[in-house]
Design a protein around this motif. Structure first.
Motif, PDB file in Angstrom:
ATOM      1  N   ALA A   2      34.233 -38.115  12.002  1.00 39.77           N
ATOM      2  CA  ALA A   2      34.345 -36.703  11.846  1.00 39.77           C
ATOM      3  C   ALA A   2      34.257 -36.388  10.352  1.00 39.77           C
ATOM      4  O   ALA A   2      34.868 -36.973   9.636  1.00 39.77           O
ATOM      5  CB  ALA A   2      35.396 -35.959  12.432  1.00 39.77           C
ATOM      6  N   ARG A  17      33.780 -25.936   8.933  1.00 43.72           N
ATOM      7  CA  ARG A  17      33.014 -26.523  10.057  1.00 43.72           C
ATOM      8  C   ARG A  17      33.453 -28.099  10.018  1.00 43.72           C
ATOM      9  O   ARG A  17      33.749 -28.393   8.809  1.00 43.72           O
ATOM     10  CB  ARG A  17      31.595 -26.487   9.669  1.00 43.72           C
ATOM     11  CG  ARG A  17      30.694 -27.121  10.592  1.00 43.72           C
ATOM     12  CD  ARG A  17      30.007 -26.092  11.696  1.00 43.72           C
ATOM     13  NE  ARG A  17      29.428 -26.748  12.931  1.00 43.72           N
ATOM     14  CZ  ARG A  17      28.174 -27.090  12.813  1.00 43.72           C
ATOM     15  NH1 ARG A  17      27.307 -26.726  12.039  1.00 43.72           N
ATOM     16  NH2 ARG A  17      27.535 -27.803  13.848  1.00 43.72           N
ATOM     17  N   PHE A  59      32.089 -31.427  11.765  1.00 40.43           N
ATOM     18  CA  PHE A  59      30.983 -32.471  12.399  1.00 40.43           C
ATOM     19  C   PHE A  59      31.757 -33.626  13.077  1.00 40.43           C
ATOM     20  O   PHE A  59      32.406 -34.213  12.547  1.00 40.43           O
ATOM     21  CB  PHE A  59      30.042 -32.417  11.653  1.00 40.43           C
ATOM     22  CG  PHE A  59      29.210 -31.426  11.028  1.00 40.43           C
ATOM     23  CD1 PHE A  59      27.957 -30.888  11.867  1.00 40.43           C
ATOM     24  CD2 PHE A  59      29.708 -30.972   9.919  1.00 40.43           C
ATOM     25  CE1 PHE A  59      27.369 -29.752  11.077  1.00 40.43           C
ATOM     26  CE2 PHE A  59      29.060 -29.819   9.459  1.00 40.43           C
ATOM     27  CZ  PHE A  59      27.918 -29.315   9.879  1.00 40.43           C
ATOM     28  N   ALA A  60      31.508 -33.885  14.419  1.00 32.44           N
ATOM     29  CA  ALA A  60      32.004 -35.142  15.006  1.00 32.44           C
ATOM     30  C   ALA A  60      30.898 -35.849  15.763  1.00 32.44           C
ATOM     31  O   ALA A  60      30.033 -35.320  16.407  1.00 32.44           O
ATOM     32  CB  ALA A  60      33.115 -34.899  15.825  1.00 32.44           C
ATOM     33  N   THR A  61      31.176 -37.049  16.046  1.00 34.07           N
ATOM     34  CA  THR A  61      30.217 -37.748  16.845  1.00 34.07           C
ATOM     35  C   THR A  61      30.056 -37.571  18.203  1.00 34.07           C
ATOM     36  O   THR A  61      29.251 -37.912  18.768  1.00 34.07           O
ATOM     37  CB  THR A  61      30.585 -39.425  16.874  1.00 34.07           C
ATOM     38  OG1 THR A  61      32.048 -39.478  17.063  1.00 34.07           O
ATOM     39  CG2 THR A  61      30.403 -39.858  15.343  1.00 34.07           C
ATOM     40  N   ASP A  62      31.139 -36.792  18.818  1.00 41.61           N
ATOM     41  CA  ASP A  62      30.986 -36.336  20.237  1.00 41.61           C
ATOM     42  C   ASP A  62      30.346 -35.088  20.117  1.00 41.61           C
ATOM     43  O   ASP A  62      30.534 -34.270  21.409  1.00 41.61           O
ATOM     44  CB  ASP A  62      32.489 -36.363  20.635  1.00 41.61           C
ATOM     45  CG  ASP A  62      33.472 -35.562  20.238  1.00 41.61           C
ATOM     46  OD1 ASP A  62      33.256 -35.173  19.244  1.00 41.61           O
ATOM     47  OD2 ASP A  62      34.673 -35.564  20.777  1.00 41.61           O
ATOM     48  N   ASP A  63      30.021 -34.283  19.175  1.00 43.19           N
ATOM     49  CA  ASP A  63      29.392 -33.036  19.220  1.00 43.19           C
ATOM     50  C   ASP A  63      28.159 -33.063  19.868  1.00 43.19           C
ATOM     51  O   ASP A  63      27.370 -34.025  20.146  1.00 43.19           O
ATOM     52  CB  ASP A  63      28.999 -32.510  17.626  1.00 43.19           C
ATOM     53  CG  ASP A  63      30.106 -32.018  16.971  1.00 43.19           C
ATOM     54  OD1 ASP A  63      31.132 -31.977  17.669  1.00 43.19           O
ATOM     55  OD2 ASP A  63      29.800 -32.082  15.855  1.00 43.19           O
ATOM     56  N   PHE A 110      24.691 -32.378  19.703  1.00 44.30           N
ATOM     57  CA  PHE A 110      23.543 -31.922  18.724  1.00 44.30           C
ATOM     58  C   PHE A 110      22.471 -31.358  19.284  1.00 44.30           C
ATOM     59  O   PHE A 110      21.744 -31.859  20.283  1.00 44.30           O
ATOM     60  CB  PHE A 110      23.189 -33.256  18.023  1.00 44.30           C
ATOM     61  CG  PHE A 110      24.463 -33.705  17.242  1.00 44.30           C
ATOM     62  CD1 PHE A 110      24.763 -33.369  16.165  1.00 44.30           C
ATOM     63  CD2 PHE A 110      25.035 -35.022  17.775  1.00 44.30           C
ATOM     64  CE1 PHE A 110      26.241 -33.898  15.341  1.00 44.30           C
ATOM     65  CE2 PHE A 110      26.292 -35.416  17.110  1.00 44.30           C
ATOM     66  CZ  PHE A 110      26.649 -34.801  16.021  1.00 44.30           C
ATOM     67  N   GLN A 133      22.627 -30.930  10.314  1.00 45.58           N
ATOM     68  CA  GLN A 133      22.200 -29.494  10.732  1.00 45.58           C
ATOM     69  C   GLN A 133      20.690 -28.877  10.461  1.00 45.58           C
ATOM     70  O   GLN A 133      20.738 -27.912  10.767  1.00 45.58           O
ATOM     71  CB  GLN A 133      23.345 -28.552  10.354  1.00 45.58           C
ATOM     72  CG  GLN A 133      23.645 -28.493   8.907  1.00 45.58           C
ATOM     73  CD  GLN A 133      24.852 -27.595   8.610  1.00 45.58           C
ATOM     74  OE1 GLN A 133      25.469 -27.013   9.414  1.00 45.58           O
ATOM     75  NE2 GLN A 133      25.060 -27.648   7.273  1.00 45.58           N
ATOM     76  N   VAL A 193      28.512 -39.935  12.229  1.00 45.22           N
ATOM     77  CA  VAL A 193      28.208 -38.593  12.668  1.00 45.22           C
ATOM     78  C   VAL A 193      26.387 -38.494  12.546  1.00 45.22           C
ATOM     79  O   VAL A 193      25.901 -38.027  13.692  1.00 45.22           O
ATOM     80  CB  VAL A 193      28.550 -37.309  11.945  1.00 45.22           C
ATOM     81  CG1 VAL A 193      27.891 -36.025  12.248  1.00 45.22           C
ATOM     82  CG2 VAL A 193      30.245 -37.424  12.157  1.00 45.22           C
TER      83      VAL A 193
END
Length: 154
Positions: free
Chosen positions: A15, A23, A25-29, A31, A80, A103
């Motif tokens: 994360a 904000r 950002f995390a690997t489980d978002d 995308f 992003q 990420v």
């Protein structure tokens, strides 16, 4: 702030918090699919000390420079879609980029050393001298430009 976990040397989860924009950002978002690439790629670089090799590679591939602060902010700009390429050759430590790389990879981006080799973590020496995070379609041209500009990298 970066929190990353590497298993067997590979970044697997992480994360990246960017407090300035409130904000995380995390690997489980989930995308979003990337937008079409612009006519000229955007490359994030240090606001104060862009490495000469990075500047030469940007010129070689026709990239527009986007000066920016921290490693996490630069990597998340690519995640992003505010830039297509983050090329760093000034040296970092594992804790500077393990979470951003995790990420970025979860978002489907390319991440490697500037010679194309994998980034490895939990090493005896935590120094990582270079890094490339980019949209997959830019990996080959950027790595080729690095090799042409810096034969010692290939």
């Amino acid at each position: 702030m970066h929190i990353g976990l590497a298993i067997d040397g590979a970044p697997v989860t992480g994360a990246v918090a960017l407090p300035a924009v409130q904000r995380v950002f995390a690997t489980d978002d989930a995308f979003a699919s990337p937008q079409p690439a612009p006519a000229r790629p955007r490359m994030v670089v240090s606001r104060t000390r862009a490495h000469p090799l990075v500047l030469r590679v940007a010129a070689a591939i026709g990239a527009d420079l986007v000066p920016m602060g921290s490693a996490g902010a630069k990597a998340m700009a690519v995640v992003q879609g505010d830039a297509e390429i983050y090329l760093h050759t000034g040296g970092q430590y594992e804790w500077d980029n393990c979470a951003p790389v995790a990420v970025a990879q979860a978002a489907g981006l390319h991440a490697s050393r500037i010679d194309g080799s994998p980034l490895r973590y939990n090493c005896q020496n935590p120094l990582l001298p270079d890094l490339l995070i980019c949209r997959p379609e830019y990996a080959r041209p950027v790595l080729a430009a690095v090799a042409a500009e810096n034969p010692a990298s290939g």
